[in-house]
Design a protein around this motif. Structure first.
Motif, PDB file in Angstrom:
ATOM      1  N   MET A   1       0.814  -1.194   0.000  1.00  0.00           N
ATOM      2  CA  MET A   1       0.000   0.000   0.000  1.00  0.00           C
ATOM      3  C   MET A   1       0.856   1.256   0.000  1.00  0.00           C
ATOM      4  N   GLN A   2       2.027   1.192   0.614  1.00  0.00           N
ATOM      5  CA  GLN A   2       2.890   2.363   0.694  1.00  0.00           C
ATOM      6  C   GLN A   2       3.734   2.547  -0.557  1.00  0.00           C
ATOM      7  N   GLY A   3       3.757   1.563  -1.448  1.00  0.00           N
ATOM      8  CA  GLY A   3       4.537   1.680  -2.668  1.00  0.00           C
ATOM      9  C   GLY A   3       5.968   1.217  -2.486  1.00  0.00           C
ATOM     10  N   ASP A   4       6.742   1.426  -3.543  1.00  0.00           N
ATOM     11  CA  ASP A   4       8.155   1.062  -3.549  1.00  0.00           C
ATOM     12  C   ASP A   4       8.972   2.346  -3.635  1.00  0.00           C
ATOM     13  N   SER A   5       9.937   2.491  -2.743  1.00  0.00           N
ATOM     14  CA  SER A   5      10.749   3.703  -2.699  1.00  0.00           C
ATOM     15  C   SER A   5      12.202   3.383  -2.980  1.00  0.00           C
ATOM     16  N   ALA A   6      12.849   4.293  -3.688  1.00  0.00           N
ATOM     17  CA  ALA A   6      14.285   4.198  -3.945  1.00  0.00           C
ATOM     18  C   ALA A   6      14.891   5.569  -3.664  1.00  0.00           C
ATOM     19  N   ALA A   7      16.026   5.576  -2.983  1.00  0.00           N
ATOM     20  CA  ALA A   7      16.666   6.836  -2.615  1.00  0.00           C
ATOM     21  C   ALA A   7      18.019   6.959  -3.288  1.00  0.00           C
ATOM     22  N   ASP A   8      18.404   8.203  -3.568  1.00  0.00           N
ATOM     23  CA  ASP A   8      19.742   8.493  -4.044  1.00  0.00           C
ATOM     24  C   ASP A   8      20.122   9.892  -3.592  1.00  0.00           C
ATOM     25  N   ARG A   9      21.391  10.196  -3.698  1.00  0.00           N
ATOM     26  CA  ARG A   9      21.896  11.501  -3.295  1.00  0.00           C
ATOM     27  C   ARG A   9      22.159  12.324  -4.540  1.00  0.00           C
ATOM     28  N   GLN A  10      21.579  13.528  -4.598  1.00  0.00           N
ATOM     29  CA  GLN A  10      21.857  14.451  -5.695  1.00  0.00           C
ATOM     30  C   GLN A  10      22.836  15.486  -5.187  1.00  0.00           C
ATOM     31  N   ARG A  11      23.923  15.648  -5.885  1.00  0.00           N
ATOM     32  CA  ARG A  11      24.965  16.575  -5.421  1.00  0.00           C
ATOM     33  C   ARG A  11      24.573  18.027  -5.597  1.00  0.00           C
TER      34      ARG A  11
ATOM     35  N   VAL B   1      14.050  10.809  -2.750  1.00  0.00           N
ATOM     36  CA  VAL B   1      13.348   9.539  -2.606  1.00  0.00           C
ATOM     37  C   VAL B   1      12.200   9.534  -3.608  1.00  0.00           C
ATOM     38  N   VAL B   2      12.168   8.522  -4.479  1.00  0.00           N
ATOM     39  CA  VAL B   2      11.112   8.372  -5.477  1.00  0.00           C
ATOM     40  C   VAL B   2      10.280   7.157  -5.101  1.00  0.00           C
ATOM     41  N   THR B   3       8.948   7.365  -4.985  1.00  0.00           N
ATOM     42  CA  THR B   3       8.036   6.287  -4.612  1.00  0.00           C
ATOM     43  C   THR B   3       7.046   6.046  -5.739  1.00  0.00           C
ATOM     44  N   THR B   4       6.919   4.791  -6.157  1.00  0.00           N
ATOM     45  CA  THR B   4       5.982   4.378  -7.199  1.00  0.00           C
ATOM     46  C   THR B   4       5.197   3.168  -6.699  1.00  0.00           C
ATOM     47  N   ASN B   5       4.297   2.652  -7.538  1.00  0.00           N
ATOM     48  CA  ASN B   5       3.481   1.478  -7.205  1.00  0.00           C
ATOM     49  C   ASN B   5       2.633   1.686  -5.962  1.00  0.00           C
ATOM     50  N   LEU B   6       2.103   2.887  -5.811  1.00  0.00           N
ATOM     51  CA  LEU B   6       1.210   3.179  -4.697  1.00  0.00           C
ATOM     52  C   LEU B   6      -0.172   2.612  -4.989  1.00  0.00           C
ATOM     53  N   SER B   7      -0.909   2.274  -3.947  1.00  0.00           N
ATOM     54  CA  SER B   7      -2.320   1.976  -4.158  1.00  0.00           C
ATOM     55  C   SER B   7      -3.050   3.321  -4.085  1.00  0.00           C
ATOM     56  N   GLY B   8      -4.184   3.428  -4.731  1.00  0.00           N
ATOM     57  CA  GLY B   8      -4.906   4.702  -4.761  1.00  0.00           C
ATOM     58  C   GLY B   8      -5.260   5.190  -3.369  1.00  0.00           C
ATOM     59  N   GLY B   9      -5.506   6.473  -3.267  1.00  0.00           N
ATOM     60  CA  GLY B   9      -5.847   7.078  -1.981  1.00  0.00           C
ATOM     61  C   GLY B   9      -6.217   8.535  -2.172  1.00  0.00           C
ATOM     62  N   TRP B  10      -6.022   9.315  -1.117  1.00  0.00           N
ATOM     63  CA  TRP B  10      -6.346  10.741  -1.136  1.00  0.00           C
ATOM     64  C   TRP B  10      -5.104  11.553  -0.826  1.00  0.00           C
ATOM     65  N   LEU B  11      -4.903  12.637  -1.576  1.00  0.00           N
ATOM     66  CA  LEU B  11      -3.780  13.539  -1.301  1.00  0.00           C
ATOM     67  C   LEU B  11      -4.005  14.278   0.020  1.00  0.00           C
ATOM     68  N   ARG B  12      -5.239  14.634   0.285  1.00  0.00           N
ATOM     69  CA  ARG B  12      -5.648  15.259   1.537  1.00  0.00           C
ATOM     70  C   ARG B  12      -6.953  14.583   1.958  1.00  0.00           C
TER      71      ARG B  12
ATOM     72  N   VAL C   1       5.617   9.839  -6.464  1.00  0.00           N
ATOM     73  CA  VAL C   1       5.917  10.844  -5.445  1.00  0.00           C
ATOM     74  C   VAL C   1       7.432  10.963  -5.341  1.00  0.00           C
ATOM     75  N   THR C   2       7.943  12.191  -5.509  1.00  0.00           N
ATOM     76  CA  THR C   2       9.375  12.453  -5.377  1.00  0.00           C
ATOM     77  C   THR C   2       9.569  13.416  -4.221  1.00  0.00           C
ATOM     78  N   GLU C   3      10.411  13.034  -3.272  1.00  0.00           N
ATOM     79  CA  GLU C   3      10.677  13.875  -2.106  1.00  0.00           C
ATOM     80  C   GLU C   3      12.156  14.246  -2.078  1.00  0.00           C
ATOM     81  N   PHE C   4      12.416  15.497  -1.728  1.00  0.00           N
ATOM     82  CA  PHE C   4      13.780  15.997  -1.566  1.00  0.00           C
ATOM     83  C   PHE C   4      13.945  16.429  -0.118  1.00  0.00           C
ATOM     84  N   PHE C   5      15.001  15.936   0.538  1.00  0.00           N
ATOM     85  CA  PHE C   5      15.292  16.278   1.925  1.00  0.00           C
ATOM     86  C   PHE C   5      16.597  17.070   1.941  1.00  0.00           C
TER      87      PHE C   5
END
Length: 114
Positions: free
Chosen positions: A1-11, A37-48, A60-64
């Motif tokens: 349900m949470q999908g598959d996430s992969a992380a990498d470092r961008q310089r 962190v890029v997450t794909t293969n999510l099950s449907g849901g609500w953004l809010r 979903v792409t997240e930058f920390f």
């Protein structure tokens, strides 16, 4: 349900990046770069809870990032980009900013009530 996430470092942030930060002229890239962190293969849901849905086609792409500032304080910024070809016409970009406190004086956790 949470999908598959992969992380990498961008310089550094890419030129003409989707967040509107363009170099030169913008803030310097964070020391060490961004954690992406890029997450794909999510099950449907609500953004809010009361808002737009998202589909299983969503990415979903997240930058920390951590940013030191001239006054000596430090900020932690989480930038989230949601792309969904089924429910969104473009990218939904949000960010949250957190300032590091100099000590634990504002930290007062309490146990949960049952």
């Amino acid at each position: 349900m949470q999908g598959d996430s992969a992380a990498d470092r961008q310089r550094t942030l890419p030129p003409n990046n989707p967040f509107g930060i363009n170099f030169p002229g913008g803030p310097p890239p964070p020391p060490g770069g961004s954690l992406r962190v890029v997450t794909t293969n999510l099950s449907g849901g609500w953004l809010r809870r009361n808002g737009v849905p998202y589909s299983e086609k969503t990415t979903v792409t997240e930058f920390f990032d951590r940013f030191p500032v001239p006054d000596g304080s430090e900020w932690f910024v989480v930038t989230t980009q949601v792309v969904d070809p089924e429910y969104l016409l473009g990218r939904l970009v949000t960010s949250s900013h957190f300032r590091r406190e100099p000590d634990a004086s504002k930290w007062a956790p309490k146990p949960c009530r049952t």
